[in-house]
Design a protein around this motif. Structure first.
Motif, PDB file in Angstrom:
ATOM      1  N   ASN A   1      56.148  56.152  31.990  1.00 23.21           N
ATOM      2  CA  ASN A   1      56.831  57.258  31.308  1.00 23.21           C
ATOM      3  C   ASN A   1      55.728  58.172  30.793  1.00 23.21           C
ATOM      4  OD1 ASN A   1      58.436  58.949  29.792  1.00 23.21           O
ATOM      5  ND2 ASN A   1      58.833  57.460  28.156  1.00 23.21           N
ATOM      6  N   PRO A   2      55.259  59.095  31.648  1.00 24.96           N
ATOM      7  CA  PRO A   2      54.103  59.911  31.252  1.00 24.96           C
ATOM      8  C   PRO A   2      54.536  61.090  30.371  1.00 24.96           C
ATOM      9  CG  PRO A   2      54.841  60.581  33.422  1.00 24.96           C
ATOM     10  CD  PRO A   2      55.773  59.470  32.971  1.00 24.96           C
ATOM     11  N   PRO A   3      53.587  61.782  29.760  1.00 16.88           N
ATOM     12  CA  PRO A   3      53.953  63.022  29.057  1.00 16.88           C
ATOM     13  C   PRO A   3      54.492  64.002  30.099  1.00 16.88           C
ATOM     14  CG  PRO A   3      51.677  62.334  28.565  1.00 16.88           C
ATOM     15  CD  PRO A   3      52.141  61.507  29.700  1.00 16.88           C
TER      16      PRO A   3
ATOM     17  N   PRO B   1      59.914  54.780  20.798  1.00 13.08           N
ATOM     18  CA  PRO B   1      60.715  54.424  21.978  1.00 13.08           C
ATOM     19  C   PRO B   1      62.069  55.132  21.948  1.00 13.08           C
ATOM     20  CG  PRO B   1      59.734  52.467  21.020  1.00 13.08           C
ATOM     21  CD  PRO B   1      59.446  53.597  20.067  1.00 13.08           C
TER      22      PRO B   1
ATOM     23  N   SER C   1      64.923  55.700  27.837  1.00 14.37           N
ATOM     24  CA  SER C   1      63.960  54.998  28.699  1.00 14.37           C
ATOM     25  C   SER C   1      64.416  53.588  29.068  1.00 14.37           C
ATOM     26  CB  SER C   1      62.589  54.915  28.001  1.00 14.37           C
ATOM     27  OG  SER C   1      62.197  56.179  27.539  1.00 14.37           O
TER      28      SER C   1
ATOM     29  N   ALA D   1      47.246  54.228  20.080  1.00  8.66           N
ATOM     30  CA  ALA D   1      48.496  53.792  20.713  1.00  8.66           C
ATOM     31  C   ALA D   1      48.328  52.370  21.239  1.00  8.66           C
ATOM     32  CB  ALA D   1      48.887  54.746  21.835  1.00  8.66           C
TER      33      ALA D   1
ATOM     34  N   ASP E   1      52.140  48.790  33.043  1.00  7.21           N
ATOM     35  CA  ASP E   1      52.809  49.777  32.196  1.00  7.21           C
ATOM     36  C   ASP E   1      51.770  50.865  31.935  1.00  7.21           C
ATOM     37  OD1 ASP E   1      54.069  51.285  30.279  1.00  7.21           O
ATOM     38  OD2 ASP E   1      54.655  49.595  28.998  1.00  7.21           O
TER      39      ASP E   1
ATOM     40  N   CYS F   1      56.730  49.377  24.827  1.00  9.22           N
ATOM     41  CA  CYS F   1      58.149  48.967  24.822  1.00  9.22           C
ATOM     42  C   CYS F   1      58.669  48.672  26.232  1.00  9.22           C
ATOM     43  CB  CYS F   1      59.018  50.013  24.130  1.00  9.22           C
ATOM     44  SG  CYS F   1      58.981  51.631  24.906  1.00  9.22           S
ATOM     45  N   LEU F   2      58.185  49.378  27.243  1.00 10.19           N
ATOM     46  CA  LEU F   2      58.704  49.157  28.601  1.00 10.19           C
ATOM     47  C   LEU F   2      58.196  47.819  29.145  1.00 10.19           C
ATOM     48  CD1 LEU F   2      58.176  52.770  30.062  1.00 10.19           C
ATOM     49  CD2 LEU F   2      60.320  51.748  29.317  1.00 10.19           C
TER      50      LEU F   2
ATOM     51  N   ILE G   1      49.775  64.359  22.611  1.00  5.32           N
ATOM     52  CA  ILE G   1      49.250  63.683  23.812  1.00  5.32           C
ATOM     53  C   ILE G   1      50.338  62.828  24.499  1.00  5.32           C
ATOM     54  CG2 ILE G   1      48.399  61.612  22.640  1.00  5.32           C
ATOM     55  CD1 ILE G   1      45.956  61.740  24.402  1.00  5.32           C
TER      56      ILE G   1
ATOM     57  N   ASN H   1      41.723  56.551  30.728  1.00  6.45           N
ATOM     58  CA  ASN H   1      42.348  57.819  31.103  1.00  6.45           C
ATOM     59  C   ASN H   1      42.965  57.596  32.485  1.00  6.45           C
ATOM     60  OD1 ASN H   1      42.950  60.402  31.906  1.00  6.45           O
ATOM     61  ND2 ASN H   1      40.837  61.166  31.803  1.00  6.45           N
ATOM     62  N   LEU H   2      44.258  57.420  32.530  1.00  7.89           N
ATOM     63  CA  LEU H   2      44.961  56.960  33.742  1.00  7.89           C
ATOM     64  C   LEU H   2      44.174  55.787  34.349  1.00  7.89           C
ATOM     65  CD1 LEU H   2      46.326  60.374  35.098  1.00  7.89           C
ATOM     66  CD2 LEU H   2      47.429  58.724  33.577  1.00  7.89           C
TER      67      LEU H   2
ATOM     68  N   CYS I   1      51.343  53.441  28.235  1.00  5.40           N
ATOM     69  CA  CYS I   1      52.225  52.437  27.622  1.00  5.40           C
ATOM     70  C   CYS I   1      52.689  52.754  26.211  1.00  5.40           C
ATOM     71  CB  CYS I   1      51.537  51.069  27.629  1.00  5.40           C
ATOM     72  SG  CYS I   1      50.036  51.020  26.633  1.00  5.40           S
ATOM     73  N   GLY I   2      51.937  53.556  25.432  1.00  4.07           N
ATOM     74  CA  GLY I   2      52.341  53.804  24.038  1.00  4.07           C
ATOM     75  C   GLY I   2      52.574  52.488  23.302  1.00  4.07           C
TER      76      GLY I   2
ATOM     77  N   LEU J   1      54.609  57.542  20.730  1.00  2.45           N
ATOM     78  CA  LEU J   1      55.956  58.081  20.914  1.00  2.45           C
ATOM     79  C   LEU J   1      56.930  56.997  20.451  1.00  2.45           C
ATOM     80  CD1 LEU J   1      57.426  60.500  22.853  1.00  2.45           C
ATOM     81  CD2 LEU J   1      58.130  58.425  24.014  1.00  2.45           C
TER      82      LEU J   1
HETATM   83  C1  LIG Z   1      55.783  59.670  26.859  1.00  2.00           C
HETATM   84  S1  LIG Z   1      54.658  58.554  26.078  1.00  2.00           S
HETATM   85  C2  LIG Z   1      55.334  57.030  26.708  1.00  2.00           C
HETATM   86  C3  LIG Z   1      55.118  55.866  25.798  1.00  2.00           C
HETATM   87  C4  LIG Z   1      55.915  54.605  26.195  1.00  2.00           C
HETATM   88  N1  LIG Z   1      55.598  54.192  27.544  1.00  2.00           N
HETATM   89  C5  LIG Z   1      57.411  54.842  26.094  1.00  2.00           C
HETATM   90  O1  LIG Z   1      58.077  54.937  27.136  1.00  2.00           O
HETATM   91  O2  LIG Z   1      57.921  54.935  24.994  1.00  2.00           O
HETATM   92  C6  LIG Z   1      53.216  58.823  27.025  1.00  2.00           C
HETATM   93  C7  LIG Z   1      51.986  57.982  26.674  1.00  2.00           C
HETATM   94  O3  LIG Z   1      50.941  58.373  27.574  1.00  2.00           O
HETATM   95  C8  LIG Z   1      49.703  58.279  26.916  1.00  2.00           C
HETATM   96  N2  LIG Z   1      48.742  59.125  27.645  1.00  2.00           N
HETATM   97  C9  LIG Z   1      48.570  60.458  27.593  1.00  2.00           C
HETATM   98  N3  LIG Z   1      47.596  60.844  28.424  1.00  2.00           N
HETATM   99  C10 LIG Z   1      47.142  59.728  29.051  1.00  2.00           C
HETATM  100  C11 LIG Z   1      46.133  59.470  30.016  1.00  2.00           C
HETATM  101  N4  LIG Z   1      45.390  60.461  30.507  1.00  2.00           N
HETATM  102  N5  LIG Z   1      45.924  58.204  30.419  1.00  2.00           N
HETATM  103  C12 LIG Z   1      46.674  57.172  29.903  1.00  2.00           C
HETATM  104  N6  LIG Z   1      47.632  57.361  28.974  1.00  2.00           N
HETATM  105  C13 LIG Z   1      47.874  58.609  28.554  1.00  2.00           C
HETATM  106  C14 LIG Z   1      50.006  58.761  25.503  1.00  2.00           C
HETATM  107  O4  LIG Z   1      49.034  58.311  24.590  1.00  2.00           O
HETATM  108  C15 LIG Z   1      51.404  58.146  25.284  1.00  2.00           C
HETATM  109  O5  LIG Z   1      51.275  56.880  24.675  1.00  2.00           O
END
Ligand SMILES: C[S@@+](CC[C@H](N)C(=O)[O-])C[C@H]1O[C@@H](n2cnc3c(N)ncnc32)[C@H](O)[C@@H]1O
Length: 289
Positions: A194-196, A94, A98, A152, A122, A129-130, A216, A175-176, A125-126, A92
């Motif tokens: 900052n989750p999806p 930044p 955020s 990522a 974090d 950036c945070l 994702i 995964n989390l 984290c993507g 994503l």
């Molecule tokens: C909204 S982005 C936030 C990225 C960054 N933290 C930011 O604020 O710009 C969500 C991130 O969650 C990751 N993600 C999605 N499902 C996940 C999971 N089950 N476990 C860990 N990370 C996950 C994605 O790959 C993505 O990088």
């Protein structure tokens, strides 16, 4: 388009603005400056001299931008907080929204006297950036970074190296919390996440530019709160004692607040972003008292 003539920075900006107005709207001014500084390999537009501008590179970027590709995805860079972060097709980009998480966490941490070492996580984290912005501001702080996407995480690693934070960071492909050592959580003071969070039905009608970000990173399940629920349930279970700062969005707040109420979770505070939209919640978990 720009020709080979040597033009002044201001003339180039004027021509770019004419081209960008339709595609970039109110971002046109900022984007024209970014294109110019990027072509000159400078961090700030103000520092660019006319002779340093690469017209050919600007033409290439403009060509793609006019077709609708976001500028950050073309140049693989996005400014966030005080730095320019690497970003790509797997992360994503930044968002300025955020930055309030960084600002608030720094405010809170700096108010805690007698503590000069903070451990952050974090989560999701993507680009990182945070977490990177936070540890960049706090001496002696350390951040663990978790993402489920290997690509990522590799972007996050690039940024950690770019900002020389290797000694203050550790990356976890997970995964989390699945592959995250539970004993590390005991030492974590703050989780920033900052989750999806886009509800699936809204994801399907997002504008074209947002769809350049990976699904994702955006799709938060039916109501958009799947990730919050999984994260909070896990942390309650393991009796996490630190603070949690989540990015939120008006699109999910109704369901989110309902869920928190049902779980008896205290919202320490909420903050709005520069558009006065709910953007952040700080919570502590019920079992921590
Ligand atoms: C909204 S982005 C936030 C990225 C960054 N933290 C930011 O604020 O710009 C969500 C991130 O969650 C990751 N993600 C999605 N499902 C996940 C999971 N089950 N476990 C860990 N990370 C996950 C994605 O790959 C993505 O990088």
């Amino acid at each position: 388009m720009l020709n080979n003539d040597r033009l002044s920075k201001l003339e180039i900006k004027k021509r770019l603005l004419e081209k960008l107005n339709t595609v970039s709207g109110n971002q046109a001014e900022q984007e024209s400056q970014i294109m110019i500084s990027y072509s000159a390999n400078k961090k700030n537009y103000i520092d660019v001299n006319d002779s340093e501008i690469d017209n050919e590179l600007i033409n290439k970027i403009l060509n793609e931008r006019i077709k609708g590709k976001p500028l950050a995805k073309i140049i693989n860079e996005k400014g966030f907080w005080k730095n320019i972060f690497y970003t790509d097709d797997y992360t994503l980009d930044p968002r300025a929204d955020s930055e309030i998480l960084v600002e608030q966490i720094l405010n809170d941490c700096l108010q805690i006297k007698n503590k000069n070492k903070f451990n952050f996580l974090d989560l999701c984290c993507g680009t990182g950036c945070l977490g990177i912005s936070i540890i960049d501001e706090l001496e002696n702080s350390f951040c663990d970074f978790i993402d489920v996407s290997k690509k990522a995480l590799s972007a996050c690693k690039k940024n950690i190296i770019k900002f020389e934070k290797q000694k203050n960071s550790m990356l976890f492909h997970s995964n989390l919390f699945e592959n995250y050592p539970i004993n590390r959580l005991k030492n974590i003071d703050v989780i920033v996440c900052n989750p999806p969070y886009i509800p699936t039905i809204n994801y399907l009608s997002l504008n074209n530019e947002t769809l350049y970000d990976p699904r994702i990173s955006l799709d938060g399940g039916e109501l958009g709160i799947d990730y919050y629920i999984k994260i909070i349930d896990y942390l309650i279970n393991v009796k996490f004692k630190g603070s949690l700062y989540f990015e939120i969005d008006p699109i999910i707040t109704e369901n989110m607040y309902k869920y928190l109420l049902e779980k008896g979770i205290k919202i320490v505070y909420k903050k709005v972003d520069y558009l006065s939209l709910d953007r952040l919640i700080k919570i502590t978990l019920p079992n921590t008292n």
